[in-house]
Design a protein around this motif. Structure first.
Motif, PDB file in Angstrom:
ATOM      1  N   SER A  46       0.821  -1.213   0.000  1.00 27.39           N
ATOM      2  CA  SER A  46       0.000   0.000   0.000  1.00 27.39           C
ATOM      3  C   SER A  46       0.857   1.267   0.000  1.00 27.39           C
ATOM      4  O   SER A  46       2.062   1.227   0.235  1.00 27.39           O
ATOM      5  CB  SER A  46      -0.918   0.020   1.215  1.00 27.39           C
ATOM      6  N   THR A  47       0.191   2.379  -0.248  1.00 28.27           N
ATOM      7  CA  THR A  47       0.863   3.682  -0.251  1.00 28.27           C
ATOM      8  C   THR A  47       0.701   4.403   1.084  1.00 28.27           C
ATOM      9  O   THR A  47       0.896   5.614   1.151  1.00 28.27           O
ATOM     10  CB  THR A  47       0.284   4.574  -1.372  1.00 28.27           C
ATOM     11  N   LEU A  48       0.354   3.662   2.125  1.00 30.78           N
ATOM     12  CA  LEU A  48       0.232   4.259   3.456  1.00 30.78           C
ATOM     13  C   LEU A  48       1.594   4.750   3.940  1.00 30.78           C
ATOM     14  O   LEU A  48       2.617   4.152   3.614  1.00 30.78           O
ATOM     15  CB  LEU A  48      -0.305   3.229   4.461  1.00 30.78           C
ATOM     16  N   PRO A  49       1.618   5.807   4.732  1.00 34.15           N
ATOM     17  CA  PRO A  49       2.888   6.249   5.320  1.00 34.15           C
ATOM     18  C   PRO A  49       3.468   5.158   6.235  1.00 34.15           C
ATOM     19  O   PRO A  49       2.722   4.340   6.782  1.00 34.15           O
ATOM     20  CB  PRO A  49       2.489   7.483   6.135  1.00 34.15           C
ATOM     21  N   PRO A  50       4.794   5.132   6.392  1.00 38.53           N
ATOM     22  CA  PRO A  50       5.437   4.083   7.207  1.00 38.53           C
ATOM     23  C   PRO A  50       4.890   3.992   8.632  1.00 38.53           C
ATOM     24  O   PRO A  50       4.802   2.904   9.199  1.00 38.53           O
ATOM     25  CB  PRO A  50       6.911   4.487   7.220  1.00 38.53           C
ATOM     26  N   PHE A  51       4.496   5.133   9.206  1.00 38.72           N
ATOM     27  CA  PHE A  51       3.945   5.145  10.560  1.00 38.72           C
ATOM     28  C   PHE A  51       2.701   4.260  10.637  1.00 38.72           C
ATOM     29  O   PHE A  51       2.550   3.431  11.536  1.00 38.72           O
ATOM     30  CB  PHE A  51       3.614   6.592  10.953  1.00 38.72           C
ATOM     31  N   TYR A  52       1.797   4.418   9.672  1.00 39.45           N
ATOM     32  CA  TYR A  52       0.567   3.628   9.636  1.00 39.45           C
ATOM     33  C   TYR A  52       0.880   2.146   9.444  1.00 39.45           C
ATOM     34  O   TYR A  52       0.286   1.283  10.086  1.00 39.45           O
ATOM     35  CB  TYR A  52      -0.341   4.099   8.496  1.00 39.45           C
ATOM     36  N   ALA A  85     -19.881  -0.966   1.195  1.00 40.09           N
ATOM     37  CA  ALA A  85     -19.737   0.237   2.015  1.00 40.09           C
ATOM     38  C   ALA A  85     -19.379  -0.123   3.455  1.00 40.09           C
ATOM     39  O   ALA A  85     -18.543   0.545   4.083  1.00 40.09           O
ATOM     40  CB  ALA A  85     -21.026   1.050   1.977  1.00 40.09           C
ATOM     41  N   ASP A  86     -19.984  -1.202   3.971  1.00 41.88           N
ATOM     42  CA  ASP A  86     -19.707  -1.649   5.335  1.00 41.88           C
ATOM     43  C   ASP A  86     -18.254  -2.105   5.457  1.00 41.88           C
ATOM     44  O   ASP A  86     -17.554  -1.751   6.417  1.00 41.88           O
ATOM     45  CB  ASP A  86     -20.660  -2.788   5.708  1.00 41.88           C
ATOM     46  N   ALA A  87     -17.768  -2.876   4.477  1.00 40.78           N
ATOM     47  CA  ALA A  87     -16.388  -3.365   4.513  1.00 40.78           C
ATOM     48  C   ALA A  87     -15.396  -2.206   4.436  1.00 40.78           C
ATOM     49  O   ALA A  87     -14.402  -2.182   5.163  1.00 40.78           O
ATOM     50  CB  ALA A  87     -16.154  -4.348   3.368  1.00 40.78           C
ATOM     51  N   LEU A  88     -15.673  -1.242   3.567  1.00 42.26           N
ATOM     52  CA  LEU A  88     -14.774  -0.092   3.443  1.00 42.26           C
ATOM     53  C   LEU A  88     -14.752   0.752   4.717  1.00 42.26           C
ATOM     54  O   LEU A  88     -13.691   1.222   5.142  1.00 42.26           O
ATOM     55  CB  LEU A  88     -15.177   0.767   2.245  1.00 42.26           C
ATOM     56  N   SER A  89     -15.905   0.924   5.335  1.00 41.36           N
ATOM     57  CA  SER A  89     -15.942   1.711   6.580  1.00 41.36           C
ATOM     58  C   SER A  89     -15.219   0.971   7.706  1.00 41.36           C
ATOM     59  O   SER A  89     -14.564   1.602   8.545  1.00 41.36           O
ATOM     60  CB  SER A  89     -17.377   2.037   6.974  1.00 41.36           C
ATOM     61  N   ARG A  90     -15.312  -0.363   7.729  1.00 44.62           N
ATOM     62  CA  ARG A  90     -14.589  -1.127   8.746  1.00 44.62           C
ATOM     63  C   ARG A  90     -13.078  -1.071   8.527  1.00 44.62           C
ATOM     64  O   ARG A  90     -12.308  -1.017   9.490  1.00 44.62           O
ATOM     65  CB  ARG A  90     -15.097  -2.566   8.772  1.00 44.62           C
ATOM     66  N   LEU A  91     -12.648  -1.074   7.253  1.00 44.69           N
ATOM     67  CA  LEU A  91     -11.220  -0.931   6.954  1.00 44.69           C
ATOM     68  C   LEU A  91     -10.724   0.440   7.409  1.00 44.69           C
ATOM     69  O   LEU A  91      -9.669   0.562   8.036  1.00 44.69           O
ATOM     70  CB  LEU A  91     -10.968  -1.109   5.452  1.00 44.69           C
ATOM     71  N   LYS A  92     -11.500   1.458   7.112  1.00 41.56           N
ATOM     72  CA  LYS A  92     -11.143   2.828   7.510  1.00 41.56           C
ATOM     73  C   LYS A  92     -11.045   2.937   9.031  1.00 41.56           C
ATOM     74  O   LYS A  92     -10.103   3.527   9.562  1.00 41.56           O
ATOM     75  CB  LYS A  92     -12.193   3.801   6.972  1.00 41.56           C
ATOM     76  N   ALA A  93     -11.994   2.334   9.741  1.00 45.39           N
ATOM     77  CA  ALA A  93     -11.980   2.378  11.211  1.00 45.39           C
ATOM     78  C   ALA A  93     -10.763   1.651  11.773  1.00 45.39           C
ATOM     79  O   ALA A  93     -10.158   2.096  12.756  1.00 45.39           O
ATOM     80  CB  ALA A  93     -13.265   1.773  11.758  1.00 45.39           C
ATOM     81  N   ILE A  95      -7.802   1.227  10.282  1.00 40.68           N
ATOM     82  CA  ILE A  95      -6.599   2.025  10.027  1.00 40.68           C
ATOM     83  C   ILE A  95      -6.545   3.225  10.968  1.00 40.68           C
ATOM     84  O   ILE A  95      -5.493   3.557  11.510  1.00 40.68           O
ATOM     85  CB  ILE A  95      -6.548   2.462   8.550  1.00 40.68           C
ATOM     86  N   LYS A  96      -7.699   3.862  11.195  1.00 36.50           N
ATOM     87  CA  LYS A  96      -7.734   5.007  12.114  1.00 36.50           C
ATOM     88  C   LYS A  96      -7.402   4.586  13.546  1.00 36.50           C
ATOM     89  O   LYS A  96      -6.723   5.305  14.278  1.00 36.50           O
ATOM     90  CB  LYS A  96      -9.100   5.677  12.076  1.00 36.50           C
ATOM     91  N   SER A  97      -7.906   3.419  13.959  1.00 37.85           N
ATOM     92  CA  SER A  97      -7.637   2.963  15.326  1.00 37.85           C
ATOM     93  C   SER A  97      -6.159   2.648  15.520  1.00 37.85           C
ATOM     94  O   SER A  97      -5.621   2.817  16.609  1.00 37.85           O
ATOM     95  CB  SER A  97      -8.486   1.747  15.658  1.00 37.85           C
ATOM     96  N   ALA A  98      -5.495   2.171  14.456  1.00 41.03           N
ATOM     97  CA  ALA A  98      -4.060   1.890  14.565  1.00 41.03           C
ATOM     98  C   ALA A  98      -3.258   3.174  14.665  1.00 41.03           C
ATOM     99  O   ALA A  98      -2.207   3.210  15.307  1.00 41.03           O
ATOM    100  CB  ALA A  98      -3.601   1.076  13.363  1.00 41.03           C
ATOM    101  N   ALA A  99      -3.748   4.233  14.037  1.00 36.62           N
ATOM    102  CA  ALA A  99      -3.012   5.496  14.037  1.00 36.62           C
ATOM    103  C   ALA A  99      -3.213   6.290  15.319  1.00 36.62           C
ATOM    104  O   ALA A  99      -2.408   7.159  15.641  1.00 36.62           O
ATOM    105  CB  ALA A  99      -3.438   6.344  12.847  1.00 36.62           C
ATOM    106  N   ALA A 100      -4.271   5.997  16.054  1.00 40.23           N
ATOM    107  CA  ALA A 100      -4.553   6.742  17.283  1.00 40.23           C
ATOM    108  C   ALA A 100      -3.495   6.428  18.334  1.00 40.23           C
ATOM    109  O   ALA A 100      -3.216   5.274  18.634  1.00 40.23           O
ATOM    110  CB  ALA A 100      -5.934   6.385  17.808  1.00 40.23           C
ATOM    111  N   VAL A 101      -2.892   7.459  18.871  1.00 39.86           N
ATOM    112  CA  VAL A 101      -1.849   7.300  19.885  1.00 39.86           C
ATOM    113  C   VAL A 101      -2.504   7.267  21.254  1.00 39.86           C
ATOM    114  O   VAL A 101      -3.276   8.160  21.610  1.00 39.86           O
ATOM    115  CB  VAL A 101      -0.829   8.457  19.804  1.00 39.86           C
ATOM    116  N   GLN A 102      -2.208   6.224  22.008  1.00 32.99           N
ATOM    117  CA  GLN A 102      -2.762   6.085  23.349  1.00 32.99           C
ATOM    118  C   GLN A 102      -2.133   7.125  24.275  1.00 32.99           C
ATOM    119  O   GLN A 102      -0.920   7.366  24.231  1.00 32.99           O
ATOM    120  CB  GLN A 102      -2.469   4.687  23.900  1.00 32.99           C
TER     121      GLN A 102
END
Length: 139
Positions: A46-52, A85-93, A95-102
């Motif tokens: 993927s083209t995601l940034p290395p952090f993600y 749409a459900d699968a795409l929204s779950r993928l987005k969620a 990726i966002k949860s992985a990026a969230a810093v505790q």
């Protein structure tokens, strides 16, 4: 295109969506219509940034394989479009949860007043329980 954040987007070629037949009961249409969706997303390609990428690969999620592929199956809805749409929204969620810093936990201690209240409650309970003993009538 899937918009993850202001700076991060995923192109259509990165997400592989495949139609499959849904499991479970469904009446006459269950063996004819492929309305469920298998979504595959390769983290390494993927083209995601290395952090993600690092955060996603570090997750212990059963949807992420050892090869670094996210597999999401969506079959809640009756139509293919809603399942996509459900699968795409779950993928987005995901990726966002992985990026969230505790937020780092700062250890704290109970205040003096809290300690006093706790000990007072303990003595009050102890007195109540002491009164529950057998009554001695031979006096």
């Amino acid at each position: 295109m899937l918009q993850i954040s202001n700076n991060v987007t995923l192109a259509d070629w990165e997400i592989d969506i495949e139609q499959v037949r849904a499991q479970g009961p469904g009446g006459q249409n269950v063996n004819k219509v492929a309305s469920a969706v298998h979504l595959r997303f390769d983290i390494h390609r993927s083209t995601l940034p290395p952090f993600y990428k690092e955060r996603l690969l570090a997750l212990s999620d059963q949807r992420i394989t050892r090869d670094g592929v996210i597999i999401i199956k969506a079959q809640k809805n009756r139509t293919l479009e809603l399942n996509k749409a459900d699968a795409l929204s779950r993928l987005k969620a995901l990726i966002k949860s992985a990026a969230a810093v505790q937020k780092k936990r700062r250890p704290t201690r109970p205040s003096r007043n809290a300690k006093r209240k706790r000990l007072d409650n303990k003595t009050r309970k102890g007195k109540t329980k002491a009164l529950r003993g057998k009554v001695n009538l031979s006096q």
